[in-house]
Scaffold this motif. Sequence first.
Motif, PDB file in Angstrom:
ATOM      1  N   LEU A  58       0.811  -1.208   0.000  1.00  0.00           N
ATOM      2  CA  LEU A  58       0.000   0.000   0.000  1.00  0.00           C
ATOM      3  C   LEU A  58       0.851   1.267   0.000  1.00  0.00           C
ATOM      4  O   LEU A  58       1.995   1.268   0.454  1.00  0.00           O
ATOM      5  CB  LEU A  58      -0.913   0.019   1.234  1.00  0.00           C
ATOM      6  CG  LEU A  58      -1.933  -1.116   1.359  1.00  0.00           C
ATOM      7  CD1 LEU A  58      -2.588  -1.067   2.726  1.00  0.00           C
ATOM      8  CD2 LEU A  58      -2.972  -1.032   0.257  1.00  0.00           C
ATOM      9  N   ILE A  59       0.248   2.350  -0.489  1.00  0.00           N
ATOM     10  CA  ILE A  59       0.799   3.693  -0.347  1.00  0.00           C
ATOM     11  C   ILE A  59       0.170   4.282   0.909  1.00  0.00           C
ATOM     12  O   ILE A  59      -1.048   4.435   0.989  1.00  0.00           O
ATOM     13  CB  ILE A  59       0.441   4.580  -1.561  1.00  0.00           C
ATOM     14  CG1 ILE A  59       0.932   3.950  -2.859  1.00  0.00           C
ATOM     15  CG2 ILE A  59       1.015   5.983  -1.386  1.00  0.00           C
ATOM     16  CD1 ILE A  59       0.407   4.662  -4.104  1.00  0.00           C
ATOM     17  N   ASN A  60       0.978   4.578   1.917  1.00  0.00           N
ATOM     18  CA  ASN A  60       0.468   5.077   3.199  1.00  0.00           C
ATOM     19  C   ASN A  60       0.862   6.537   3.405  1.00  0.00           C
ATOM     20  O   ASN A  60       2.047   6.872   3.331  1.00  0.00           O
ATOM     21  CB  ASN A  60       1.022   4.227   4.344  1.00  0.00           C
ATOM     22  CG  ASN A  60       0.674   2.762   4.200  1.00  0.00           C
ATOM     23  OD1 ASN A  60      -0.494   2.379   4.255  1.00  0.00           O
ATOM     24  ND2 ASN A  60       1.682   1.926   4.004  1.00  0.00           N
ATOM     25  N   HIS A  61      -0.137   7.378   3.654  1.00  0.00           N
ATOM     26  CA  HIS A  61       0.107   8.809   3.875  1.00  0.00           C
ATOM     27  C   HIS A  61      -0.015   9.159   5.360  1.00  0.00           C
ATOM     28  O   HIS A  61      -1.000   8.789   6.008  1.00  0.00           O
ATOM     29  CB  HIS A  61      -0.903   9.652   3.093  1.00  0.00           C
ATOM     30  CG  HIS A  61      -0.507   9.907   1.668  1.00  0.00           C
ATOM     31  ND1 HIS A  61      -0.586   8.933   0.706  1.00  0.00           N
ATOM     32  CD2 HIS A  61      -0.022  11.027   1.054  1.00  0.00           C
ATOM     33  CE1 HIS A  61      -0.177   9.440  -0.463  1.00  0.00           C
ATOM     34  NE2 HIS A  61       0.172  10.695  -0.274  1.00  0.00           N
ATOM     35  N   PHE A  62       0.981   9.878   5.874  1.00  0.00           N
ATOM     36  CA  PHE A  62       0.969  10.375   7.246  1.00  0.00           C
ATOM     37  C   PHE A  62       1.142  11.894   7.212  1.00  0.00           C
ATOM     38  O   PHE A  62       2.124  12.397   6.657  1.00  0.00           O
ATOM     39  CB  PHE A  62       2.092   9.738   8.057  1.00  0.00           C
ATOM     40  CG  PHE A  62       2.061   8.229   8.067  1.00  0.00           C
ATOM     41  CD1 PHE A  62       1.226   7.545   8.944  1.00  0.00           C
ATOM     42  CD2 PHE A  62       2.838   7.495   7.184  1.00  0.00           C
ATOM     43  CE1 PHE A  62       1.191   6.149   8.951  1.00  0.00           C
ATOM     44  CE2 PHE A  62       2.810   6.106   7.178  1.00  0.00           C
ATOM     45  CZ  PHE A  62       1.978   5.430   8.059  1.00  0.00           C
ATOM     46  N   LEU A  63       0.197  12.617   7.782  1.00  0.00           N
ATOM     47  CA  LEU A  63       0.249  14.078   7.794  1.00  0.00           C
ATOM     48  C   LEU A  63       1.104  14.547   8.970  1.00  0.00           C
ATOM     49  O   LEU A  63       0.858  14.189  10.120  1.00  0.00           O
ATOM     50  CB  LEU A  63      -1.163  14.653   7.922  1.00  0.00           C
ATOM     51  CG  LEU A  63      -1.276  16.173   7.910  1.00  0.00           C
ATOM     52  CD1 LEU A  63      -0.742  16.757   6.599  1.00  0.00           C
ATOM     53  CD2 LEU A  63      -2.733  16.595   8.135  1.00  0.00           C
ATOM     54  N   ILE A  64       2.132  15.363   8.645  1.00  0.00           N
ATOM     55  CA  ILE A  64       3.080  15.824   9.654  1.00  0.00           C
ATOM     56  C   ILE A  64       2.896  17.328   9.878  1.00  0.00           C
ATOM     57  O   ILE A  64       2.929  18.123   8.930  1.00  0.00           O
ATOM     58  CB  ILE A  64       4.532  15.556   9.211  1.00  0.00           C
ATOM     59  CG1 ILE A  64       4.695  14.089   8.761  1.00  0.00           C
ATOM     60  CG2 ILE A  64       5.498  15.901  10.333  1.00  0.00           C
ATOM     61  CD1 ILE A  64       4.370  13.059   9.811  1.00  0.00           C
ATOM     62  N   ASN A  65       2.678  17.699  11.134  1.00  0.00           N
ATOM     63  CA  ASN A  65       2.530  19.110  11.521  1.00  0.00           C
ATOM     64  C   ASN A  65       1.489  19.852  10.693  1.00  0.00           C
ATOM     65  O   ASN A  65       1.578  21.067  10.475  1.00  0.00           O
ATOM     66  CB  ASN A  65       3.871  19.843  11.429  1.00  0.00           C
ATOM     67  CG  ASN A  65       4.872  19.334  12.438  1.00  0.00           C
ATOM     68  OD1 ASN A  65       4.506  18.772  13.474  1.00  0.00           O
ATOM     69  ND2 ASN A  65       6.157  19.490  12.139  1.00  0.00           N
ATOM     70  N   LYS A  66       0.505  19.120  10.202  1.00  0.00           N
ATOM     71  CA  LYS A  66      -0.624  19.700   9.451  1.00  0.00           C
ATOM     72  C   LYS A  66      -0.227  20.388   8.149  1.00  0.00           C
ATOM     73  O   LYS A  66      -1.055  21.075   7.543  1.00  0.00           O
ATOM     74  CB  LYS A  66      -1.376  20.718  10.324  1.00  0.00           C
ATOM     75  CG  LYS A  66      -1.864  20.194  11.657  1.00  0.00           C
ATOM     76  CD  LYS A  66      -2.947  19.142  11.497  1.00  0.00           C
ATOM     77  CE  LYS A  66      -3.487  18.697  12.852  1.00  0.00           C
ATOM     78  NZ  LYS A  66      -4.545  17.646  12.718  1.00  0.00           N
ATOM     79  N   ASN A  67       1.059  20.195   7.677  1.00  0.00           N
ATOM     80  CA  ASN A  67       1.433  20.920   6.456  1.00  0.00           C
ATOM     81  C   ASN A  67       2.352  20.167   5.497  1.00  0.00           C
ATOM     82  O   ASN A  67       2.772  20.729   4.493  1.00  0.00           O
ATOM     83  CB  ASN A  67       2.041  22.284   6.801  1.00  0.00           C
ATOM     84  CG  ASN A  67       3.271  22.182   7.684  1.00  0.00           C
ATOM     85  OD1 ASN A  67       3.887  21.117   7.798  1.00  0.00           O
ATOM     86  ND2 ASN A  67       3.628  23.291   8.319  1.00  0.00           N
ATOM     87  N   TRP A  68       2.695  18.905   5.791  1.00  0.00           N
ATOM     88  CA  TRP A  68       3.412  18.084   4.826  1.00  0.00           C
ATOM     89  C   TRP A  68       3.206  16.611   5.150  1.00  0.00           C
ATOM     90  O   TRP A  68       2.736  16.272   6.230  1.00  0.00           O
ATOM     91  CB  TRP A  68       4.905  18.432   4.767  1.00  0.00           C
ATOM     92  CG  TRP A  68       5.706  18.297   6.035  1.00  0.00           C
ATOM     93  CD1 TRP A  68       5.797  19.217   7.043  1.00  0.00           C
ATOM     94  CD2 TRP A  68       6.550  17.194   6.419  1.00  0.00           C
ATOM     95  NE1 TRP A  68       6.639  18.746   8.040  1.00  0.00           N
ATOM     96  CE2 TRP A  68       7.122  17.529   7.680  1.00  0.00           C
ATOM     97  CE3 TRP A  68       6.895  15.982   5.818  1.00  0.00           C
ATOM     98  CZ2 TRP A  68       7.994  16.675   8.344  1.00  0.00           C
ATOM     99  CZ3 TRP A  68       7.767  15.131   6.477  1.00  0.00           C
ATOM    100  CH2 TRP A  68       8.307  15.486   7.726  1.00  0.00           C
TER     101      TRP A  68
END
Length: 277
Positions: A58-68
Amino acid sequence: TSAEFVISNTDVNKCPGGTFPEYAFIGRSNVGKSSLINMLTGRKGLAMTSATPGKTMLINHFLINKNWYIVDLPGYGYARRGQKGQEQIQRIIETYILQREQMTSLFVLVDSRHEPQAIDLSFIEWLGENGVPFAIVFTKADKLTNGKVKDNVNKYLKKLTEQWEELPPHFVSSSEKKTGRQEILDYIDSINGRLRHSVELPSGDYLEANDTNLYPFLFVSFAPFAFRSGKRSEFYGLHLTRNHRQMHRTVAFYIHLLVSGLHHHFSVQSHYSPLAG
């Protein structure tokens, strides 16, 4: 540092919308990718380690500090997947890397304990041919002495000089000892800072503003590195399109020509697929 899981999928078209920059992590199966992501975010268990090597697809997305975003891509090179499974992983990886406009830089993870592996070198070569900005992270440094790690890294970089005139940024890491954490985060932060201060041109493209040291930043952070093919230098993957990543590469290329005064023949070779087989 805040970090939250957003979405997992196998379709690049279903990745999060918006313009937040994405920093993707990739490497051979069992290279320590999940552990590195957890170490960078300070969230143990954020990126799950599969009990079976090569199982995660899978391609897993994690949002860091609400901006990247940190993007966890599937691992490659696991022979037991079978031909069909390997082709599926290849398609997922290549589609994300080549089509995802938000992908700002790719981190290629390499196990510091081993000699240069052909599949890693072929993948890095493919990145150069397609003008993909990337850095190398040597993992599991705690498993060796500092001297041995240094020797192995130097051997790897020396091997790369057979194909590359300008080496990509590289980092040495240990998820156990948190080695390299600050250096990698600082590198990402420096790119994010410059992206925030870029300006939009009338054409819809983007150019870095108010940077007195424009050439080194662009060439090191965004340009395809000088990839040597045969006896001449060539630059690959230079497509002028309306997104930050491609524009930075193109601007960096022409600034390099301007500063160095060299005229390089360049071509685009995108048919080569190192992950096949």
